[in-house]
Motif scaffolding. Structure first.
Motif, short mmCIF file in Angstrom:
data_model
loop_
_atom_site.label_atom_id
_atom_site.label_comp_id
_atom_site.label_asym_id
_atom_site.label_seq_id
_atom_site.Cartn_x
_atom_site.Cartn_y
_atom_site.Cartn_z
N ALA A 125 0.71 -1.16 -0.19
CA ALA A 125 0.10 -0.03 0.26
C ALA A 125 0.96 1.07 -0.05
CB ALA A 125 -1.01 -0.02 1.42
N PRO A 126 0.44 2.30 -0.56
CA PRO A 126 1.13 3.70 -0.47
C PRO A 126 1.63 4.18 0.83
CG PRO A 126 -1.25 3.79 -1.62
CD PRO A 126 -1.10 2.71 -0.84
N PHE A 127 2.54 4.78 1.01
CA PHE A 127 3.10 5.30 2.23
C PHE A 127 2.18 6.65 2.50
CE2 PHE A 127 6.07 4.81 5.60
CZ PHE A 127 6.38 3.46 5.40
N GLY A 128 2.01 7.38 1.26
CA GLY A 128 1.17 8.64 1.46
C GLY A 128 2.19 9.76 0.61
N VAL A 129 2.40 10.87 1.08
CA VAL A 129 3.22 11.86 0.71
C VAL A 129 4.58 11.47 1.11
CG1 VAL A 129 3.87 14.16 0.33
CG2 VAL A 129 1.43 13.52 0.36
N ILE A 130 5.39 11.50 0.21
CA ILE A 130 7.00 11.14 0.27
C ILE A 130 7.78 12.27 0.22
CG2 ILE A 130 8.99 9.82 -0.25
CD1 ILE A 130 6.91 7.44 -1.02
N GLY A 131 8.79 12.64 1.06
CA GLY A 131 9.60 13.80 0.85
C GLY A 131 11.00 13.50 0.32
N SER A 132 11.28 14.03 -0.89
CA SER A 132 12.46 13.36 -1.28
C SER A 132 13.40 14.39 -1.82
CB SER A 132 12.19 12.82 -2.98
OG SER A 132 13.33 12.35 -3.57
N ILE A 133 14.87 14.30 -1.28
CA ILE A 133 16.05 15.28 -1.31
C ILE A 133 16.63 14.66 -2.43
CG2 ILE A 133 17.92 16.27 -0.32
CD1 ILE A 133 16.53 16.73 2.33
N THR A 134 17.14 15.43 -3.69
CA THR A 134 17.83 15.20 -4.60
C THR A 134 19.21 15.70 -5.09
OG1 THR A 134 16.65 16.65 -5.98
CG2 THR A 134 15.84 14.16 -5.96
N PRO A 135 20.18 14.83 -5.57
CA PRO A 135 21.60 15.47 -5.72
C PRO A 135 21.67 16.23 -6.91
CG PRO A 135 21.53 13.18 -6.50
CD PRO A 135 19.98 13.44 -6.06
N SER A 136 22.68 16.87 -6.99
CA SER A 136 23.23 17.57 -8.18
C SER A 136 23.93 16.91 -9.35
CB SER A 136 24.28 18.82 -7.79
OG SER A 136 25.32 18.18 -7.25
N THR A 137 24.15 15.88 -8.88
CA THR A 137 24.93 14.93 -9.85
C THR A 137 24.03 14.12 -10.87
OG1 THR A 137 24.84 13.37 -8.18
CG2 THR A 137 26.94 14.52 -8.55
N ASN A 138 22.70 13.96 -10.54
CA ASN A 138 21.73 13.27 -11.57
C ASN A 138 20.49 14.24 -11.14
OD1 ASN A 138 23.49 11.14 -11.84
ND2 ASN A 138 22.76 10.06 -10.03
N PRO A 139 20.50 15.53 -11.41
CA PRO A 139 19.18 16.18 -10.98
C PRO A 139 17.97 15.86 -11.25
CG PRO A 139 20.67 17.42 -12.43
CD PRO A 139 21.51 16.06 -12.06
N SER A 140 17.77 15.77 -13.04
CA SER A 140 16.46 15.25 -13.43
C SER A 140 16.29 13.93 -13.51
CB SER A 140 16.31 15.81 -14.79
OG SER A 140 17.52 15.72 -15.25
N GLU A 141 17.38 12.93 -13.71
CA GLU A 141 17.39 11.63 -13.66
C GLU A 141 16.80 10.92 -12.24
OE1 GLU A 141 19.95 13.26 -14.03
OE2 GLU A 141 21.27 12.46 -15.45
N THR A 142 17.10 11.78 -11.20
CA THR A 142 16.64 11.22 -9.82
C THR A 142 15.00 11.64 -9.73
OG1 THR A 142 18.79 11.61 -8.96
CG2 THR A 142 17.18 11.16 -7.32
#
Ligand code: NAD
Length: 463
Positions: A125-142
């Motif tokens: 089942a879903p967790f709900g809303v997930i907070g995700s922090i992303t890197p500069s090295t793969n910005p759009s890929e992540t």
């Protein structure tokens, strides 16, 4: 891969011009001026999304894949332009990999237990809303990879992207939103902030709307998220060693290592970052690397390069951020060498900072070793217990097994470039969030779900 540079330049300039001209609210879909507004919007979208079927989720994901493939060149060019890091052709491949090999809803596998007492179902089942922090090295890929997995799991997502790569990351957030809405999904299921800061990150982490946190980056962000008190997935730093022994196909090993270590200028966390080569094949290996596009430096040049690439403070070396992900030719130019080589190689001793520091630059130190025991000891030491990625070229099963057991990494690639470990030329799906510290491994939709058990007693089993 052939690129029409003028065409891409034109697209990027138009995108940038439009971004600058647009009123803040109209800038990009899903991108908000404040974290408070972003959280409110994604929460609303998530509540709505809960009624969507698996088939509807898949339709949205299919459209994200389609737009990612269509806009891979734009995303790659934006990333290189904004961050000054990496190579456009390689970033295009990374986006294609994300579009084609990130698992969708097929990754969610329910379990059924049946017997004399009835039927028990376990569903993801879903967790709900997930907070995700992303890197500069793969910005759009992540952003795209995490969005596909998190949406497949039935969640909403709020991103706090790396401030130095937020234009690219937010362009990806816009792309994902366009794809979702076009496929009949809700607006703002994936959101972000226009100007991410530590404050917006703190607000995101503390918000009761956010039920799970995912950190993709260096040790600092992983530590912070793991101490948040919430369920957190940590995808942290690596410093992947590669061993080459004297049973390897040495010519192929040299080629594969150049391909892996030079890919996107060594930005990927899985890329070969130092090499331990048996002394009796080291010369042949270096020859093969040179034949395949590496440039060998030695003596004084190595020390001069150290001063460019690294910063020394209190006897410890750290990376000079200005040089992360830059082309090898730019480093060589600083050394007075005119070459379009993809990778710089040099011989060093084990404790040289080129071996011990995760540089994310197209520079590969080679250390000569005399036995597999010595190679494994040094490689494990250089990996620093990150348990991220390690690679080996060998035909000796005992060597392959001993290294895999000793290094305990999430990814272990044998006889191929490092990127085979994330599905590029190797079997298996891809991800740009490799969670070693928290143990999820190569994350996918199932990583972003909660197992829920539903029990029916004395009925619904049919034998
Ligand atoms: P970084 O750690 O500088 O930044 C990553 C993100 O964390 C950014 O959004 C940044 O703003 C944020 N951040 C940093 N410190 C923070 C803190 N204390 N609290 C909250 N947020 C914080 O990383 P980078 O330079 O952009 O990326 C390179 C690093 O990421 C390398 O170490 C690489 O190995 C790692 N990486 C790991 C994976 C993986 O899947 N394991 C994938 C990509 C990159």
């Amino acid at each position: 891969m052939e690129l029409n540079e003028n065409y891409i330049n034109q697209i990027v300039q138009n995108v940038v011009k439009n971004l600058e001209k647009a009123a803040p609210q109209q800038r990009l879909k899903g991108v908000f001026d404040s974290m408070t507004d972003a959280l409110e919007a994604v929460n609303k979208a998530y509540q709505f999304y809960r009624s969507y079927s698996i088939a509807q989720r898949e339709k949205m994901i299919a459209n994200i894949r389609k737009l990612t493939l269509e806009e891979a060149e734009t995303l790659a060019k934006l990333g290189v332009e904004e961050t000054g890091m990496g190579r456009i052709a390689d970033k295009i491949i990374k986006h294609q990999l994300v579009a084609n090999k990130t698992p969708g809803t097929e990754d969610l596998k329910p379990t059924a237990l049946t017997g004399d007492d009835g039927l028990t179902l376990v569903e993801m089942a879903p967790f709900g809303v997930i907070g995700s922090i992303t890197p500069s090295t793969n910005p759009s890929e992540t952003v795209i990879c995490n969005s596909i997995g998190m949406i497949a799991g039935g969640n909403g997502v709020v991103f706090n992207p790396h401030p130095n790569a937020c234009r690219t990351a937010n362009y990806a957030v816009d792309l994902v939103n366009r794809a979702i809405v076009e496929a009949g999904g809700p607006e703002n299921l994936v959101v972000s902030v226009a100007k991410p800061t530590m404050d917006t990150s703190k607000e995101m982490m503390a918000s009761p709307i956010v039920r799970m946190l995912v950190a993709t980056g260096g040790p600092g962000v992983v530590r912070t998220l793991l101490s948040s008190g919430k369920k957190a997935i940590g995808a942290g730093a690596g410093n992947p060693p590669v061993i080459v022994d004297d049973t390897a196909d040495v010519a192929k090993a040299g080629r594969d290592i150049v391909l892996g270590a030079s890919f996107d200028n060594n930005l990927p966390c899985i890329a070969e970052k130092e090499c331990f080569a048996f002394s009796n094949i080291a010369d042949e290996l270096i020859d093969s690397m040179i034949k395949n596009g590496a440039y060998m430096i030695d003596g004084d040049q190595v020390e001069r390069l150290k001063k460019i690439a690294l910063i020394e403070k209190d006897g410890k070396f750290g990376i000079n951020k200005k040089w992360v992900g830059k082309d090898a030719s730019l480093f060589l130019k600083e050394l007075g060498i005119d070459s379009d080589a993809k990778l710089i190689i040099c011989e060093t001793e084990e404790m040289h900072p080129f071996v011990q520091v995760e540089m994310m630059m197209p520079i590969l130190a080679i250390v000569r070793v005399n036995s597999i025991e010595e190679a494994i000891k040094m490689a494990v030491n250089a990996e620093h217990g990150n348990r991220h990625s390690a690679h080996i070229h060998s035909k000796n099963i005992d060597h392959l097994t001993a290294f895999a057991k000793a290094v305990e990494t999430t990814i272990f690639v044998k006889n191929a470039p490092s990127y085979a470990g994330i599905g590029a030329g190797g079997e298996g799906y891809t991800t740009f969030t490799i969670a070693g510290p928290t143990g999820e491994g190569l994350t996918a939709a199932h990583s972003f779900t909660r197992a829920r058990r539903c029990v029916m007693v004395d009925g619904l089993h049919i034998i």
